[in-house]
Write an enzyme that holds these catalytic residues in place. Sequence first.
Site, PDB file in Angstrom:
ATOM      1  N   GLU A 234     -15.695   2.728  36.966  1.00  0.00           N
ATOM      2  CA  GLU A 234     -15.298   4.044  37.507  1.00  0.00           C
ATOM      3  C   GLU A 234     -13.780   4.155  37.590  1.00  0.00           C
ATOM      4  O   GLU A 234     -13.215   5.239  37.393  1.00  0.00           O
ATOM      5  CB  GLU A 234     -15.973   4.260  38.878  1.00  0.00           C
ATOM      6  CG  GLU A 234     -17.462   4.542  38.705  1.00  0.00           C
ATOM      7  CD  GLU A 234     -18.349   4.012  39.815  1.00  0.00           C
ATOM      8  OE1 GLU A 234     -17.859   3.766  40.928  1.00  0.00           O
ATOM      9  OE2 GLU A 234     -19.556   3.823  39.551  1.00  0.00           O
TER      10      GLU A 234
ATOM     11  N   ASN B 224     -20.809  -3.164  46.647  1.00  0.00           N
ATOM     12  CA  ASN B 224     -19.749  -2.192  46.392  1.00  0.00           C
ATOM     13  C   ASN B 224     -20.219  -0.857  46.955  1.00  0.00           C
ATOM     14  O   ASN B 224     -21.038  -0.181  46.333  1.00  0.00           O
ATOM     15  CB  ASN B 224     -19.487  -2.094  44.883  1.00  0.00           C
ATOM     16  CG  ASN B 224     -18.458  -1.027  44.542  1.00  0.00           C
ATOM     17  OD1 ASN B 224     -17.836  -0.454  45.439  1.00  0.00           O
ATOM     18  ND2 ASN B 224     -18.283  -0.765  43.254  1.00  0.00           N
TER      19      ASN B 224
ATOM     20  N   SER C  85     -27.636  -1.101  38.615  1.00  0.00           N
ATOM     21  CA  SER C  85     -29.012  -0.855  39.050  1.00  0.00           C
ATOM     22  C   SER C  85     -29.761  -2.124  39.476  1.00  0.00           C
ATOM     23  O   SER C  85     -30.961  -2.247  39.237  1.00  0.00           O
ATOM     24  CB  SER C  85     -29.792  -0.096  37.969  1.00  0.00           C
ATOM     25  OG  SER C  85     -29.228   1.191  37.762  1.00  0.00           O
TER      26      SER C  85
ATOM     27  N   GLY D 154     -25.813   3.061  38.395  1.00  0.00           N
ATOM     28  CA  GLY D 154     -26.289   4.250  39.085  1.00  0.00           C
ATOM     29  C   GLY D 154     -27.333   5.043  38.320  1.00  0.00           C
ATOM     30  O   GLY D 154     -27.617   6.186  38.658  1.00  0.00           O
TER      31      GLY D 154
ATOM     32  N   GLU E 243     -20.788  -5.355  34.078  1.00  0.00           N
ATOM     33  CA  GLU E 243     -21.494  -4.146  34.490  1.00  0.00           C
ATOM     34  C   GLU E 243     -21.576  -3.187  33.315  1.00  0.00           C
ATOM     35  O   GLU E 243     -20.621  -2.426  33.059  1.00  0.00           O
ATOM     36  CB  GLU E 243     -20.738  -3.463  35.642  1.00  0.00           C
ATOM     37  CG  GLU E 243     -20.640  -4.297  36.898  1.00  0.00           C
ATOM     38  CD  GLU E 243     -20.448  -3.427  38.137  1.00  0.00           C
ATOM     39  OE1 GLU E 243     -21.270  -3.549  39.046  1.00  0.00           O
ATOM     40  OE2 GLU E 243     -19.520  -2.613  38.181  1.00  0.00           O
TER      41      GLU E 243
ATOM     42  N   HIS F  31     -13.178  -1.807  37.933  1.00  0.00           N
ATOM     43  CA  HIS F  31     -14.533  -1.242  37.904  1.00  0.00           C
ATOM     44  C   HIS F  31     -14.572  -0.125  36.862  1.00  0.00           C
ATOM     45  O   HIS F  31     -13.572   0.581  36.669  1.00  0.00           O
ATOM     46  CB  HIS F  31     -14.892  -0.706  39.292  1.00  0.00           C
ATOM     47  CG  HIS F  31     -16.337  -0.334  39.396  1.00  0.00           C
ATOM     48  ND1 HIS F  31     -16.827   0.869  38.916  1.00  0.00           N
ATOM     49  CD2 HIS F  31     -17.398  -0.998  39.886  1.00  0.00           C
ATOM     50  CE1 HIS F  31     -18.127   0.916  39.124  1.00  0.00           C
ATOM     51  NE2 HIS F  31     -18.502  -0.202  39.713  1.00  0.00           N
TER      52      HIS F  31
ATOM     53  N   LYS G 139     -18.657   1.809  47.262  1.00  0.00           N
ATOM     54  CA  LYS G 139     -18.020   2.960  46.611  1.00  0.00           C
ATOM     55  C   LYS G 139     -17.539   3.951  47.682  1.00  0.00           C
ATOM     56  O   LYS G 139     -17.127   3.518  48.756  1.00  0.00           O
ATOM     57  CB  LYS G 139     -18.961   3.587  45.574  1.00  0.00           C
ATOM     58  CG  LYS G 139     -19.482   2.522  44.595  1.00  0.00           C
ATOM     59  CD  LYS G 139     -20.181   3.077  43.396  1.00  0.00           C
ATOM     60  CE  LYS G 139     -20.659   1.930  42.507  1.00  0.00           C
ATOM     61  NZ  LYS G 139     -21.261   2.380  41.259  1.00  0.00           N
TER      62      LYS G 139
END
Length: 260
Positions: free
Chosen positions: A106, A12, A222, A182, A176, A104, A14
Site C-alpha cells: 500500500e 498490521n 488473507s 484484503g 505479500e 508495504h 493499517k
Amino acid sequence: MSTRRKPIVAGNWKMNLDGAKARSLTEAVAARAGEAGSVDLVLCPPALYATTVAAALGLAAGNSPSGVALGGQNAHDKESGAFTGEVAPGMLRDIGSRYCILGHSERRTLFGETDATVNAKVKAVLAAGLTPIVCVGESLEERESGRTEAVVSEQVLGSLAGIPAADLAKLVVAYEPVWAIGTGKVATPQQAQDVHALVRSLLARLSSPTVADTIRIQYGGSVKPDNAAELAACPDIDGALVGGASLKADDFLAIAKAFG
Ligand code: 13P
C-alpha cells in the site's frame, strides 16, 4: 516453518480502530499471548495510537511483560527535520517499538514508494535499533504474465541493496502478493513456499547461505485461522503478517497458535 527460526506473527492494523478499541485489542492479545506458544508476536497500530498500545502492553525500557512487541507501519528515512506529518525511526524506538513494517504494497502503490525509498528507510530503521519488516510482492498482472520471480527479485535486491550481512541477519522479510491482500484470495501453500524459497536464495546471495538460513520470512495476504496451519507447514514460511484478521484477538491468536 523451520525449527531453526522462531516464528513471528505480526498484526498490521493499517488505518483502523480508535483509541479505545486499540487499547482493548492490545489488552486481549497481551492477556492471552501465552496461547500462541513459542512465537514472537508484534502489534503494528496506526502511529497515533502507538503510545496507547505501548501503555496497554506496559512497555518499559524495552521490556514487554507479556512478550508482545510493538511495531510501526512506516517510518521516514531521516532522524528529524522539516518533514510535516512524518514519523522518525528514533521516535518509534523512543516509545518502545522494536519493529517497523517498511515498503508495504500500500505504501508502494498508493504513496509512491520505490525500492530506493524502501532501501533508505531500511537503513534508517536499522540505525535506530529497530527490526525492519521489509515487504515485497507481485501484483496479479505481474503474476499472470509470469513475472513474479523477476518482480520479487528486483524488490528484494533493490530494497536490501548495500545492507551488510550482519544487519540482514537482524531483519524480517514479508512476502505479500498484492492480489492476496484484503481479497480473501490466499496464495496456495505451494505458491507461497516457491516465492519464500526464492527470497531465501536471494538473501543468501546478499549475505551467505548460513545467514539466509536464520532470516525469518513471513507470508501476508488473507491469512485467517482456517488457512494458517497449511502455510505454517511450509519449510520457508516463518510466520505471518496479518491485516484484517489481526483486528480480532481470537483470530490473531488462532493464527499465531498455528505457527507456535
Ligand atoms: P489482509 O490480511 O487483510 O489480507 O492484509 C494483509 C496485509 O497487507 C498485511 O500487511
